[in-house]
Design a protein around this motif. Sequence first.
Motif, PDB file in Angstrom:
ATOM      1  N   GLY A   1     109.798  -3.184 -27.060  1.00  0.00           N
ATOM      2  CA  GLY A   1     108.417  -3.675 -27.011  1.00  0.00           C
ATOM      3  C   GLY A   1     108.181  -4.534 -25.787  1.00  0.00           C
ATOM      4  N   LEU A   2     107.084  -5.254 -25.817  1.00  0.00           N
ATOM      5  CA  LEU A   2     106.698  -6.091 -24.676  1.00  0.00           C
ATOM      6  C   LEU A   2     107.366  -7.463 -24.768  1.00  0.00           C
ATOM      7  CD1 LEU A   2     102.903  -5.193 -24.448  1.00  0.00           C
ATOM      8  CD2 LEU A   2     104.683  -4.578 -22.803  1.00  0.00           C
ATOM      9  N   LYS A   3     108.634  -7.504 -24.405  1.00  0.00           N
ATOM     10  CA  LYS A   3     109.384  -8.763 -24.394  1.00  0.00           C
ATOM     11  C   LYS A   3     109.799  -9.037 -22.956  1.00  0.00           C
ATOM     12  CE  LYS A   3     111.078  -7.700 -29.033  1.00  0.00           C
ATOM     13  NZ  LYS A   3     112.263  -7.319 -29.849  1.00  0.00           N
ATOM     14  N   SER A   4     109.149 -10.013 -22.356  1.00  0.00           N
ATOM     15  CA  SER A   4     109.341 -10.267 -20.923  1.00  0.00           C
ATOM     16  C   SER A   4     110.775 -10.633 -20.572  1.00  0.00           C
ATOM     17  CB  SER A   4     108.396 -11.378 -20.462  1.00  0.00           C
ATOM     18  OG  SER A   4     108.657 -12.589 -21.156  1.00  0.00           O
TER      19      SER A   4
ATOM     20  N   ASP B   1      99.365   8.329 -11.677  1.00  0.00           N
ATOM     21  CA  ASP B   1      98.519   7.737 -12.716  1.00  0.00           C
ATOM     22  C   ASP B   1      99.352   6.957 -13.726  1.00  0.00           C
ATOM     23  OD1 ASP B   1      96.366   8.845 -11.511  1.00  0.00           O
ATOM     24  OD2 ASP B   1      95.954  10.361 -13.040  1.00  0.00           O
ATOM     25  N   THR B   2     100.640   7.302 -13.833  1.00  0.00           N
ATOM     26  CA  THR B   2     101.504   6.620 -14.799  1.00  0.00           C
ATOM     27  C   THR B   2     101.832   5.190 -14.382  1.00  0.00           C
ATOM     28  OG1 THR B   2     103.472   7.500 -13.688  1.00  0.00           O
ATOM     29  CG2 THR B   2     102.578   8.785 -15.516  1.00  0.00           C
TER      30      THR B   2
ATOM     31  N   ARG C   1     105.719   3.283 -22.324  1.00  0.00           N
ATOM     32  CA  ARG C   1     106.149   3.085 -23.701  1.00  0.00           C
ATOM     33  C   ARG C   1     107.060   4.196 -24.224  1.00  0.00           C
ATOM     34  NH1 ARG C   1     101.711  -0.624 -26.728  1.00  0.00           N
ATOM     35  NH2 ARG C   1     101.336  -1.982 -24.945  1.00  0.00           N
ATOM     36  N   SER C   2     107.372   5.120 -23.354  1.00  0.00           N
ATOM     37  CA  SER C   2     108.304   6.177 -23.736  1.00  0.00           C
ATOM     38  C   SER C   2     109.036   6.680 -22.495  1.00  0.00           C
ATOM     39  CB  SER C   2     107.553   7.329 -24.400  1.00  0.00           C
ATOM     40  OG  SER C   2     108.416   8.424 -24.623  1.00  0.00           O
TER      41      SER C   2
ATOM     42  N   ALA D   1     109.726   1.125 -17.858  1.00  0.00           N
ATOM     43  CA  ALA D   1     109.906   1.918 -19.075  1.00  0.00           C
ATOM     44  C   ALA D   1     111.287   1.677 -19.688  1.00  0.00           C
ATOM     45  CB  ALA D   1     109.711   3.401 -18.768  1.00  0.00           C
ATOM     46  N   ILE D   2     112.299   1.550 -18.835  1.00  0.00           N
ATOM     47  CA  ILE D   2     113.660   1.263 -19.326  1.00  0.00           C
ATOM     48  C   ILE D   2     113.691  -0.092 -20.017  1.00  0.00           C
ATOM     49  CG2 ILE D   2     116.014   0.718 -18.587  1.00  0.00           C
ATOM     50  CD1 ILE D   2     115.649   2.861 -16.375  1.00  0.00           C
TER      51      ILE D   2
END
Length: 652
Positions: free
Chosen positions: A90-93, A62-63, A49-50, A82-83
Motif C-alpha cells: 500500500g501507500l507506506k512512504s 501515461d502510466t 498499484r500492480s 510500483a515495486i
Amino acid sequence: MFKDFASRKFEIFILMLIIGATIIFYIGHFDNPFFFDDKHTISENESIRSLKNWTDFFTDADTFSSLPANRAYRPMITLMNAIDYSLAGGLKSTYFHYHIFFWFLVLIILVYLLTKHIYEISEEANKYIGIIAFFGTAWFALHTANAETINYICARSDSFSTLCIVISLLLYIHPFGRKWFLYLITMIIGIWTKQTGVMFFPILSIYILLFEEESLLTSFKTNTASKIYKYLKKIAPAGIIAISLFVFNQYFLTPSSTHSTNYDVSRFEYFSTQWYVTIHYLGNFILPVNLSADPDLAIIKPWYHFKNIFGLLIIVSLFVLMIKTSFNKKLRPISFGIAWFFIALLPTAINPLFQIANDHRTFFPYIGLFIAIPYGTVLLLKKLELFKKYKTIVISISILIFIAHGIGVIKRTEVWSSPETLWYDVTEKSPKNGRGLMNYGLTHMAKGDYENALLYFNKALKLLPNYYVLHINLGILYHSTNNEAKAIEHFKKALNLNSSSPDPEYCYAIFLIDKERYIEAEKYLNLAIQKSPNHIRSKELLAKISGNTNNHKQEITKLENNITNNNSLENYIELSLRYYDIKNYEKVIETCKIILKLDPKNINAYNNLCAAYNQLKKWELGEEACKKALEIDPDFQLAKNNLRWATDNINK
C-alpha cells in the motif's frame, strides 16, 4: 598515519564510517510523508498499484502520472514506485524511503571510487589523495542541500539517474566495462529514469578529452585529424545512443498532453535568469541556510539586471578557471569538476520550466563541486605551505564542516516530517511563493482553523489569481463553512481554468455528493476519468456511487421536497435535469410544462422539453419547443444543437 590510507582495509573502514554517519544523520527521515509530485505519480496513480503489467511502463508514458500535463517518459521511476508499493502492501512512504536511501548509500561509495580515480590519474598521486577523496565523499554524503533530494520521494529521479551516470563513467573507466560496452546499459537506464541521464554523454566526452586524449589540449597542431578521429571514435557509441534515445523518448514516447515547458516566458528571459539562479545554487553549496522546498525565485527583468550580470560574471570566471586548469594535467580534476557542474545544470537552464529554481535539482550538479573544490583547496594550501603547518586545524575544520552539515540534514529532515512544518518553512524562506502560502493554509484547514486558512488562501490569491488548485481549495473551505454560493463560484473557476487535471472535477464531485446531487457528481467523475484514466480516486468514488438507484431517488426526492417548501423555478429546472439523467423523459416534459406555466418565456424549460421530445423520437414536438426557445434567445447554443438534432431526423 597517511600511509594507512593506502590500506584497503582502512579505506573500507573510513567508507563504512561515512556510511554510518550518513545513516545516523538521516535516521529520522524514513517516516516522512509524500509531498508535491508524489501525489500524482504515487498516491493517485493507479498504474503503480500492480506489477502485473510492468512492461507497460516502458511503452506507455501515461502510466507515469495521473496528471496528463505531467506525464514524462520515466519508466524506471514508475517501476520502482510500483515495486515499493507492492513491498509495502500500500501507500507506506517508509518503504519508498528505504529503497531510495539504499541507492544513495551505494552512490556514496561510487562517488569515492570515481573521485579517487580522477585524482590519481591527475599525476598528483601522493599521500593526500586518500584524504581529499574521503573529504569530498563525506561532504557529498552529509551535505545539507542533498537532504532536499533524499527527503523528497519523487526526486528519486534525480538521485537514481545520478547513480546511473556515475556507474556508467566507472564502467567506461574499467577495461571490462569499456570492452563490452556495459556503460551504455547503465546510461540507458539513467535516461529511462530521467531525461537528464543523457548528460552522461557530454560528461564522458569531457572525461576523455581531459584524461585520455589530452594531447588535443596540449599539442593540437600535430596529427590533428587522427587525434580528432580517435576522440570521436571513443565518444561516438554513447553519443549516438544517448541522442537517439533522447529524441525517440521525447518525440515518440512522451504524450502530447505533457506540458513541461513554460511558454509564458521567453527562452532568453528564462536563460538569463538562470545566471542568477546559478549564484543561488552556489550559495546553497557554500552555506545552505536558506534551503526551501519550493523557492520563490521569479524571472528577472530586464535581462541586464545587476543580479543577472553578477551571475554571468561568476559563470564566466568559473569558465575561465575551467579552461585554464584544463591545460595543466595536475589541475584537471578542477576543470573536470567545474565542467560536470555546468553540464548537469544545462537541462534546467535552457528549457524554460514552470519553477525557475528548485533546490533538489542540485543533487547531480554538486558532484562536480565535490570533486573540484576539495582538490583545489588542498593544492592551494600546499602551494602556500599551510597544509603541513596547520594540518590539525585543517582536519578540525573539516570535522566541524561535517558535523554542521549533519545537523543541517537533521533540521531539513524535521522540516520534511509533516505538511505543516514543510509549508511553514516555505512561507518563511519563500514568502512570495503563492503555492507555499496556499499549502500552509491547507494545514490550517485540516485542523479546522478556517480563519487562518482563508487568510493564507487570500494571500496566495493575490500572487496566483488563476491557479486552479487554489480555487479548488477555496471551494472546499467555503463548503466547509456552509457558504455554498462561494464554494460553487470557486469550483466553477477551477473547472474553467484547467483542462487537463482531473482534480477540479473530482473535488467538485465530492461537493455534489455531499449535497446529494449524485447524478451530477457521476457526470463530473466521468469527466475526471476521461481526462486521466488512471486517476484512482475518481474511479474509486465513481464505483462507490455509480448505479446506486437509491442515491438517484434520494436526490430527486430531495428536489421534490424543496419544491414543496420553495416553489422556485431553479428547483424545477434542476428537477427536470435529474429526470433527464435517469431517462424519465415523460417526467421531464411534465416538469417543463409546469415551469412554462410559471414563466412562459423560460428558455431552459423549452430546451429541456425539446431534448426530452427528441429522446422519445417525437421530432416535430422537439422542433417546435426549440424554435420557441430561439425566438426568445436566438443565441442559445444548446437549443440550436437540439433543434438541429430534431430537424435532421425530420428530414430523414
